[in-house]
Write a protein that holds these residues in place. Structure first.
Motif, PDB file in Angstrom:
ATOM      1  N   LEU A  72       0.829  -1.199   0.000  1.00  0.00           N
ATOM      2  CA  LEU A  72       0.000   0.000   0.000  1.00  0.00           C
ATOM      3  C   LEU A  72       0.867   1.253   0.000  1.00  0.00           C
ATOM      4  O   LEU A  72       0.623   2.207  -0.753  1.00  0.00           O
ATOM      5  N   TYR A  73       1.904   1.248   0.833  1.00  0.00           N
ATOM      6  CA  TYR A  73       2.790   2.408   0.912  1.00  0.00           C
ATOM      7  C   TYR A  73       3.579   2.586  -0.382  1.00  0.00           C
ATOM      8  O   TYR A  73       3.928   3.706  -0.766  1.00  0.00           O
ATOM      9  N   ASP A  74       3.847   1.501  -1.069  1.00  0.00           N
ATOM     10  CA  ASP A  74       4.672   1.533  -2.265  1.00  0.00           C
ATOM     11  C   ASP A  74       3.967   2.161  -3.460  1.00  0.00           C
ATOM     12  O   ASP A  74       4.621   2.541  -4.426  1.00  0.00           O
ATOM     13  N   ARG A  75       2.636   2.284  -3.387  1.00  0.00           N
ATOM     14  CA  ARG A  75       1.862   2.825  -4.500  1.00  0.00           C
ATOM     15  C   ARG A  75       1.372   4.229  -4.142  1.00  0.00           C
ATOM     16  O   ARG A  75       0.504   4.376  -3.266  1.00  0.00           O
ATOM     17  N   PRO A  76       1.893   5.266  -4.788  1.00  0.00           N
ATOM     18  CA  PRO A  76       1.399   6.621  -4.509  1.00  0.00           C
ATOM     19  C   PRO A  76      -0.100   6.710  -4.763  1.00  0.00           C
ATOM     20  O   PRO A  76      -0.610   6.171  -5.746  1.00  0.00           O
ATOM     21  N   ALA A  77      -0.812   7.349  -3.868  1.00  0.00           N
ATOM     22  CA  ALA A  77      -2.259   7.492  -4.002  1.00  0.00           C
ATOM     23  C   ALA A  77      -2.699   8.764  -3.304  1.00  0.00           C
ATOM     24  O   ALA A  77      -2.081   9.199  -2.324  1.00  0.00           O
ATOM     25  N   ALA A  78      -3.772   9.348  -3.802  1.00  0.00           N
ATOM     26  CA  ALA A  78      -4.261  10.616  -3.277  1.00  0.00           C
ATOM     27  C   ALA A  78      -4.614  10.526  -1.796  1.00  0.00           C
ATOM     28  O   ALA A  78      -4.444  11.490  -1.050  1.00  0.00           O
ATOM     29  N   ASP A  79      -5.107   9.373  -1.373  1.00  0.00           N
ATOM     30  CA  ASP A  79      -5.604   9.253   0.004  1.00  0.00           C
ATOM     31  C   ASP A  79      -4.623   8.529   0.919  1.00  0.00           C
ATOM     32  O   ASP A  79      -4.964   8.196   2.050  1.00  0.00           O
ATOM     33  N   ARG A  80      -3.399   8.269   0.450  1.00  0.00           N
ATOM     34  CA  ARG A  80      -2.456   7.520   1.267  1.00  0.00           C
ATOM     35  C   ARG A  80      -1.260   8.375   1.662  1.00  0.00           C
ATOM     36  O   ARG A  80      -0.539   8.885   0.829  1.00  0.00           O
ATOM     37  N   LEU A  81      -1.066   8.527   2.980  1.00  0.00           N
ATOM     38  CA  LEU A  81       0.144   9.161   3.498  1.00  0.00           C
ATOM     39  C   LEU A  81       0.836   8.167   4.436  1.00  0.00           C
ATOM     40  O   LEU A  81       1.430   7.217   3.965  1.00  0.00           O
ATOM     41  N   LYS A  82       0.709   8.343   5.746  1.00  0.00           N
ATOM     42  CA  LYS A  82       1.372   7.403   6.656  1.00  0.00           C
ATOM     43  C   LYS A  82       0.517   6.152   6.845  1.00  0.00           C
ATOM     44  O   LYS A  82      -0.694   6.230   7.096  1.00  0.00           O
ATOM     45  N   VAL A  83       1.169   4.995   6.747  1.00  0.00           N
ATOM     46  CA  VAL A  83       0.528   3.707   7.005  1.00  0.00           C
ATOM     47  C   VAL A  83       1.026   3.209   8.356  1.00  0.00           C
ATOM     48  O   VAL A  83       2.231   3.078   8.575  1.00  0.00           O
ATOM     49  N   ILE A  84       0.071   2.957   9.252  1.00  0.00           N
ATOM     50  CA  ILE A  84       0.388   2.535  10.616  1.00  0.00           C
ATOM     51  C   ILE A  84       0.169   1.032  10.756  1.00  0.00           C
ATOM     52  O   ILE A  84      -0.878   0.500  10.363  1.00  0.00           O
ATOM     53  N   LEU A  85       1.162   0.349  11.324  1.00  0.00           N
ATOM     54  CA  LEU A  85       1.027  -1.061  11.674  1.00  0.00           C
ATOM     55  C   LEU A  85       0.662  -1.165  13.149  1.00  0.00           C
ATOM     56  O   LEU A  85       1.355  -0.604  14.008  1.00  0.00           O
ATOM     57  N   THR A  86      -0.426  -1.839  13.445  1.00  0.00           N
ATOM     58  CA  THR A  86      -0.858  -2.037  14.825  1.00  0.00           C
ATOM     59  C   THR A  86      -0.422  -3.422  15.284  1.00  0.00           C
ATOM     60  O   THR A  86      -0.540  -4.392  14.536  1.00  0.00           O
ATOM     61  N   ALA A  87       0.072  -3.511  16.497  1.00  0.00           N
ATOM     62  CA  ALA A  87       0.645  -4.755  16.995  1.00  0.00           C
ATOM     63  C   ALA A  87      -0.442  -5.721  17.445  1.00  0.00           C
ATOM     64  O   ALA A  87      -0.535  -6.102  18.615  1.00  0.00           O
ATOM     65  N   ASP A  88      -1.274  -6.105  16.489  1.00  0.00           N
ATOM     66  CA  ASP A  88      -2.299  -7.119  16.721  1.00  0.00           C
ATOM     67  C   ASP A  88      -1.777  -8.420  16.120  1.00  0.00           C
ATOM     68  O   ASP A  88      -1.879  -8.651  14.918  1.00  0.00           O
ATOM     69  N   TRP A  89      -1.236  -9.272  16.980  1.00  0.00           N
ATOM     70  CA  TRP A  89      -0.612 -10.504  16.511  1.00  0.00           C
ATOM     71  C   TRP A  89      -1.610 -11.644  16.359  1.00  0.00           C
ATOM     72  O   TRP A  89      -1.238 -12.729  15.900  1.00  0.00           O
ATOM     73  N   SER A  90      -2.860 -11.402  16.735  1.00  0.00           N
ATOM     74  CA  SER A  90      -3.862 -12.480  16.665  1.00  0.00           C
ATOM     75  C   SER A  90      -4.430 -12.651  15.270  1.00  0.00           C
ATOM     76  O   SER A  90      -5.029 -13.678  14.969  1.00  0.00           O
ATOM     77  N   ARG A  91      -4.252 -11.636  14.421  1.00  0.00           N
ATOM     78  CA  ARG A  91      -4.818 -11.699  13.071  1.00  0.00           C
ATOM     79  C   ARG A  91      -3.798 -12.285  12.103  1.00  0.00           C
ATOM     80  O   ARG A  91      -2.606 -12.042  12.197  1.00  0.00           O
ATOM     81  N   SER A  92      -4.258 -13.090  11.187  1.00  0.00           N
ATOM     82  CA  SER A  92      -3.364 -13.722  10.221  1.00  0.00           C
ATOM     83  C   SER A  92      -4.083 -13.931   8.904  1.00  0.00           C
ATOM     84  O   SER A  92      -5.270 -13.703   8.802  1.00  0.00           O
TER      85      SER A  92
END
Length: 318
Positions: A298-318
């Motif tokens: 997502l971060y690698d593709r420039p887009a009008a609505d994308r600036l900072k991408v936050i990773l949340t430390a939710d390890w239960s999701r896969s």
């Protein structure tokens, strides 16, 4: 312990058996809460060429979490919320190590963990801006690249009185660019803007990096006795620049990237708190850490609505 391990471009293994780190002299261990992807992370995810590639938790460095353990000499207490830059950028882990010199105890309780990640890039920008005049009233500034660093730079310099033009082909909401102090957004590449022969800038900020072209464009766009502030991270050690232009125009070229962190984190947190309504607009996407590959894409593709991408430390999701 949970951790991610890069095994190929944009491809992570989710480990559940990674050994928990123990702090050495001058170090703390931190339980990750949130991490923000930075443009300088991207070359390390697109390729496994970096010598650290494949080490547990690599690559991320804009991290906020809570102290687990610490060398007593650091004075850090367990449970303290910190912005802490991981040793060797190995922050994609349930618990990671950080040096005290790259750690800041977050004082403002009203900041969310995601908002607190902005302290690190703000510190980088304040340090760079400190190399320019404190009063920029009426000075013409051009910022090449309106990603998070470019926007933060525009914000800081406009509040010193500069008249800021931003150059970036990606669409940005006019309300966003106005909030960050831009008087004009040129929706084009720097190379195309050069060909349109605009009025020379007194200060030109190169905030793109990862290739040589925009630094050359910055020198061309800067007028006599002007200043080029190079902030974009290079992907190669040597650049070819139009030296004759730089010389004959009596320009000053300033490079700026890594401050002495402890000298700038406090000022950066204070700046963030004063301008939280605007600076918080940089946080556009939140993704679970177990889906880090998608977040980096997502971060690698420039887009009008994308600036900072936050990773949340939710390890239960896969």
């Amino acid at each position: 312990m949970h951790a991610l391990q890069l095994k190929g471009p944009f491809d992570f293994d989710h480990r559940t058996d990674a050994p928990a780190p123990h702090p050495g002299p001058g170090q703390i261990s931190v339980r990750l809460a949130t991490a923000a992807i930075c443009g300088s992370d991207m070359p390390k995810v697109r390729s496994t060429a970096d010598r650290r590639s494949g080490t547990t938790g690599f690559p991320i460095h804009e991290c906020v979490g809570y102290v687990v353990d610490a060398d007593p000499a650091t004075g850090m207490q367990a449970g303290r919320r910190v912005l802490a830059m991981p040793v060797q950028e190995q922050g994609l882990a349930e618990v990671y190590l950080a040096e005290l010199a790259a750690t800041h105890a977050v004082a403002a309780d009203h900041l969310t963990d995601a908002q607190a990640t902005l302290i690190q890039p703000i510190a980088t920008v304040l340090y760079a801006a400190g190399k320019l005049a404190a009063d920029l009233s009426g000075r013409r500034v051009t910022v090449l690249g309106l990603g998070p660093i470019g926007l933060l730079t525009a914000h800081v310099l406009s509040r010193r009185g500069a008249v800021v033009t931003g150059v970036d082909p990606v669409i940005r909401d006019p309300a966003l660019t106005a909030a960050f102090g831009l008087t004009r957004h040129v929706r084009d590449t720097a190379a195309a803007w050069v060909r349109r022969d605009p009025e020379p800038a007194e200060i030109c900020v190169e905030a793109v990096g990862h290739q040589q072209h925009t630094l050359r464009d910055a020198i061309t766009l800067t007028g006599h006795s002007g200043t080029v502030l190079a902030m974009g991270v290079p992907d190669e050690p040597d650049y070819v620049v139009p030296f004759e232009t730089l010389l004959r125009r009596n320009q000053t070229l300033i490079g700026s990237i890594t401050p002495t962190w402890q000298e700038w984190f406090g000022s950066a947190e204070a700046y963030l708190c004063r301008h939280l309504d605007e600076l918080g607009l940089l946080l556009t996407h939140h993704v679970a850490i177990t889906d880090a590959a998608s977040a980096y894409r997502l971060y690698d593709r420039p887009a009008a609505d994308r600036l900072k991408v936050i990773l949340t430390a939710d390890w239960s999701r896969s």
